[in-house]
Design a protein around this motif. Structure first.
Motif, PDB file in Angstrom:
ATOM      1  N   SER A  17       0.767  -1.239   0.035  1.00 21.06           N
ATOM      2  CA  SER A  17       0.030  -0.014   0.036  1.00 21.06           C
ATOM      3  C   SER A  17       0.931   1.230  -0.005  1.00 21.06           C
ATOM      4  O   SER A  17       0.257   2.500  -0.104  1.00 21.06           O
ATOM      5  CB  SER A  17      -0.943   0.056   1.111  1.00 21.06           C
ATOM      6  OG  SER A  17      -0.063   0.206   2.362  1.00 21.06           O
ATOM      7  N   ARG A  18       2.256   1.216   0.161  1.00 20.84           N
ATOM      8  CA  ARG A  18       3.035   2.191   0.373  1.00 20.84           C
ATOM      9  C   ARG A  18       2.976   2.853   1.618  1.00 20.84           C
ATOM     10  O   ARG A  18       3.480   3.885   1.861  1.00 20.84           O
ATOM     11  CB  ARG A  18       3.229   3.121  -1.039  1.00 20.84           C
ATOM     12  CG  ARG A  18       2.924   2.730  -2.438  1.00 20.84           C
ATOM     13  CD  ARG A  18       4.481   2.089  -2.597  1.00 20.84           C
ATOM     14  NE  ARG A  18       4.793   2.037  -3.945  1.00 20.84           N
ATOM     15  CZ  ARG A  18       4.663   1.110  -4.699  1.00 20.84           C
ATOM     16  NH1 ARG A  18       3.821  -0.134  -4.368  1.00 20.84           N
ATOM     17  NH2 ARG A  18       4.878   1.186  -6.102  1.00 20.84           N
ATOM     18  N   SER A  19       2.243   2.182   2.431  1.00 22.30           N
ATOM     19  CA  SER A  19       2.151   2.950   3.991  1.00 22.30           C
ATOM     20  C   SER A  19       3.242   2.350   4.572  1.00 22.30           C
ATOM     21  O   SER A  19       3.798   1.157   4.596  1.00 22.30           O
ATOM     22  CB  SER A  19       0.687   2.454   4.554  1.00 22.30           C
ATOM     23  OG  SER A  19      -0.130   2.826   3.838  1.00 22.30           O
ATOM     24  N   VAL A  20       3.824   3.412   5.762  1.00 21.06           N
ATOM     25  CA  VAL A  20       4.937   3.022   6.563  1.00 21.06           C
ATOM     26  C   VAL A  20       4.475   3.114   7.839  1.00 21.06           C
ATOM     27  O   VAL A  20       3.848   4.149   8.590  1.00 21.06           O
ATOM     28  CB  VAL A  20       6.278   3.596   6.037  1.00 21.06           C
ATOM     29  CG1 VAL A  20       7.250   3.303   7.108  1.00 21.06           C
ATOM     30  CG2 VAL A  20       6.374   3.632   4.813  1.00 21.06           C
ATOM     31  N   GLY A  21       4.708   2.143   8.961  1.00 25.96           N
ATOM     32  CA  GLY A  21       4.451   2.221  10.331  1.00 25.96           C
ATOM     33  C   GLY A  21       5.604   2.268  11.162  1.00 25.96           C
ATOM     34  O   GLY A  21       6.711   2.494  10.706  1.00 25.96           O
ATOM     35  N   CYS A  22       5.314   1.594  12.360  1.00 27.63           N
ATOM     36  CA  CYS A  22       6.498   1.417  13.195  1.00 27.63           C
ATOM     37  C   CYS A  22       6.199   0.268  14.327  1.00 27.63           C
ATOM     38  O   CYS A  22       5.135  -0.164  14.444  1.00 27.63           O
ATOM     39  CB  CYS A  22       6.680   2.763  14.145  1.00 27.63           C
ATOM     40  SG  CYS A  22       5.002   3.270  15.131  1.00 27.63           S
ATOM     41  N   ALA A  23       7.221  -0.309  14.783  1.00 22.73           N
ATOM     42  CA  ALA A  23       7.176  -1.509  15.610  1.00 22.73           C
ATOM     43  C   ALA A  23       8.522  -1.269  16.744  1.00 22.73           C
ATOM     44  O   ALA A  23       9.417  -0.681  16.740  1.00 22.73           O
ATOM     45  CB  ALA A  23       7.432  -2.536  14.721  1.00 22.73           C
TER      46      ALA A  23
END
Length: 530
Positions: free
Chosen positions: A19-25
């Motif tokens: 989706s080209r989305s970027v998150g964090c973990a």
């Protein structure tokens, strides 16, 4: 026990998807067995840590993108663990969730499996499989690298869903780990709801009494929210749940005999209206159509430009100047005689709707079909390349792709709505997709951050109008995080609250798939009630 690793830049690829989305973990775990999954869940449950389940990260709705907490990536759970044949003669394969669709297809085509650990019954079924006609797994998402756990988690489909449906009807059993590590063993036909109440027994001896949402599902292709219906099969609740109810640890998938003849025809028309007329006529006239796909004028023009400017697309065939739209029809037949009769019927409908049968591209061999596949897949690939080029100038923009469907009788209405509103906004757009199921991917190609913002607003308008037509806001990609706000438009706030309370009955700390399907506000309210 599998190690839960602190998140570092080494794991950067696991905070993004297609989706080209970027998150964090905060942490990452790579289980290899069901036992590993249960151990990780028990540890994280004690801490109340949010958990995002991932497979191949090929999804388009950001369902696999973590917003903090732990990434539980199942890509190392990639084995076929057994096979059986049921009383109807069907072959069924048992797989781990990280096995890719491409890997399964290869094994089925070659009738070759790593049988380490298989039971005698599975080995006997394999010998029958080798002697039987060729078998296949019908769901065909465009991205063949998709993990089967992800395919089931979003009830994915693809072009052949016109004939074979989405993933749901082909899943016969699954093992699901709940957020606390307890297990559910689900077998189609064994446990059904009574009205909208469903009782499930866990392997640790608990009985869960679940109240299902009271909404009516749309009479259209749908991958939007929890499956809910009177007296439904228990297994269907976990198919399409976007990783919010449990972690799929094993699947049993039903195979089908592969058609002996698979022919394809790309049919060209002078207008969109003619292509829609043809689609409606083909649905009524052809019994063996397995896929009906569409490409609008803008999509064909993108291919013309790519062929002229990009050497990688030089093998694309020439498109006639008069070809303004294209409808691709795939035929799956038992023999050549039937395929020829179906093709003749298709050509009659093509001519009646303003096309020329002489201009159609017909594929009857593997090589010809591969050429048509290249043509069809070149459209989304070209659009992604165009957007990536624009992102280099303005990283805030990305492609906006719709995934909505409507009932058969509303096809002309929804296309007219798309065209009117796109023109009003002055957007550049290209449309393709599963027109046989009234499920078009309308892709807005923003040229600026301002256009991107207006495009997202337009998608929200479309969600409302499609819902009013009795359609679905997601037909195959799942809701994930990107379309959670559309889901409330489709079902209403009361029904979304019902869904969130159901989730919390199975996941009482709200750990799994945070912000998939529900906003944090909706989830917090549901947690307070359960």
């Amino acid at each position: 026990m599998v190690e839960i690793l602190p998140y570092t830049d080494e794991f950067e690829e696991y905070v993004r998807d297609e989706s080209r989305s970027v998150g964090c973990a905060d942490s990452v775990a790579f289980p290899e067995t069901e036992g590993d999954v249960r151990d990780v869940l028990r540890e994280l449950h004690a801490q109340g840590t949010p958990i995002t389940v991932q497979g191949a990260r090929s999804g388009l709705a950001a369902g696999a993108v973590p917003y903090g907490g732990c990434v539980l990536n199942t890509s190392r759970m990639n084995c076929v663990v057994g096979m059986r044949r049921d009383g109807d003669g069907r072959f069924l394969v048992r797989v781990q969730p990280g096995l890719s669709l491409m890997e399964l297809r290869g094994m089925l085509q070659k009738a070759s499996f790593d049988t380490t650990g298989w039971s005698p019954e599975s080995l006997a079924a394999l010998e029958q499989f080798k002697a039987a006609p060729a078998q296949f797994f019908p769901p065909d998402p465009t991205e063949a690298s998709a993990a089967l756990g992800g395919v089931v988690a979003c009830n994915a489909s693809g072009s052949r869903s016109y004939a074979y449906g989405a993933a749901r009807p082909h899943v016969t059993a699954m093992r699901v780990a709940l957020a606390d590590g307890d297990m559910l063993a689900l077998h189609r036909g064994e446990v059904r709801a009574k009205g909208r109440m469903l009782a499930l027994a866990t392997e640790n001896g608990r009985t869960l009494s679940l109240k299902l949402p009271s909404y009516d599902m749309p009479k259209a292709k749908c991958a939007s929210g929890y499956y809910a219906a009177d007296d439904m099969d228990a297994i269907d609740l976990f198919i399409g749940a976007c990783g919010t109810l449990g972690v799929i640890c094993e699947l049993e998938l039903a195979l089908m005999p592969a058609p002996a003849e698979v022919w394809g025809a790309s049919c060209f028309f002078p207008s969109e209206a003619a292509a829609i007329d043809f689609t409606i006529a083909v649905r009524a006239a052809l019994r063996r159509a397995t896929a009906i796909e569409y490409f609008d004028e803008a999509a064909l023009d993108i291919l013309r430009a790519q062929k002229a400017e990009n050497q990688a697309f030089a093998e694309l065939p020439e498109l006639a100047d008069g070809a303004r739209t294209c409808v691709f029809v795939e035929l799956g037949c038992d023999d050549e005689e039937t395929a020829e009769a179906e093709l003749m019927a298709l050509c009659e409908q093509l001519e009646a709707c303003g096309g020329d049968a002489e201009d159609a591209w017909v594929a009857t061999t593997d090589a010809e079909r591969e050429g048509q596949r290249f043509f069809r897949h070149a459209v989304p690939e070209s659009v992604n390349m165009l957007i990536d080029q624009r992102r280099r100038a303005d990283p805030s923009i990305t492609k906006l792709g719709s995934d909505m469907s409507v009932p058969d009788e509303r096809l002309r209405d929804v296309v007219a709505m798309y065209r009117r509103t796109l023109a009003e906004g002055g957007f550049q757009a290209a449309t393709w997709g599963h027109i046989g199921s009234n499920h078009l991917h309308v892709n807005i190609l923003p040229r600026s951050a301002e256009e991107y913002a207006r495009g997202t607003e337009l998608f929200a308008r479309w969600a409302a109008e499609v819902s009013a037509m009795g359609g679905a806001v997601s037909a195959e990609h799942g809701v994930g995080k990107l379309k959670a706000h559309f889901l409330e438009e489709m079902y209403g706030a009361q029904h979304i609250a019902e869904s969130a309370r159901l989730k919390c009955q199975l996941d009482p700390k709200g750990q799994l798939g945070r912000e998939n399907l529900f906003s944090e506000d909706v989830l917090r309210a549901a947690l307070a009630e359960v």
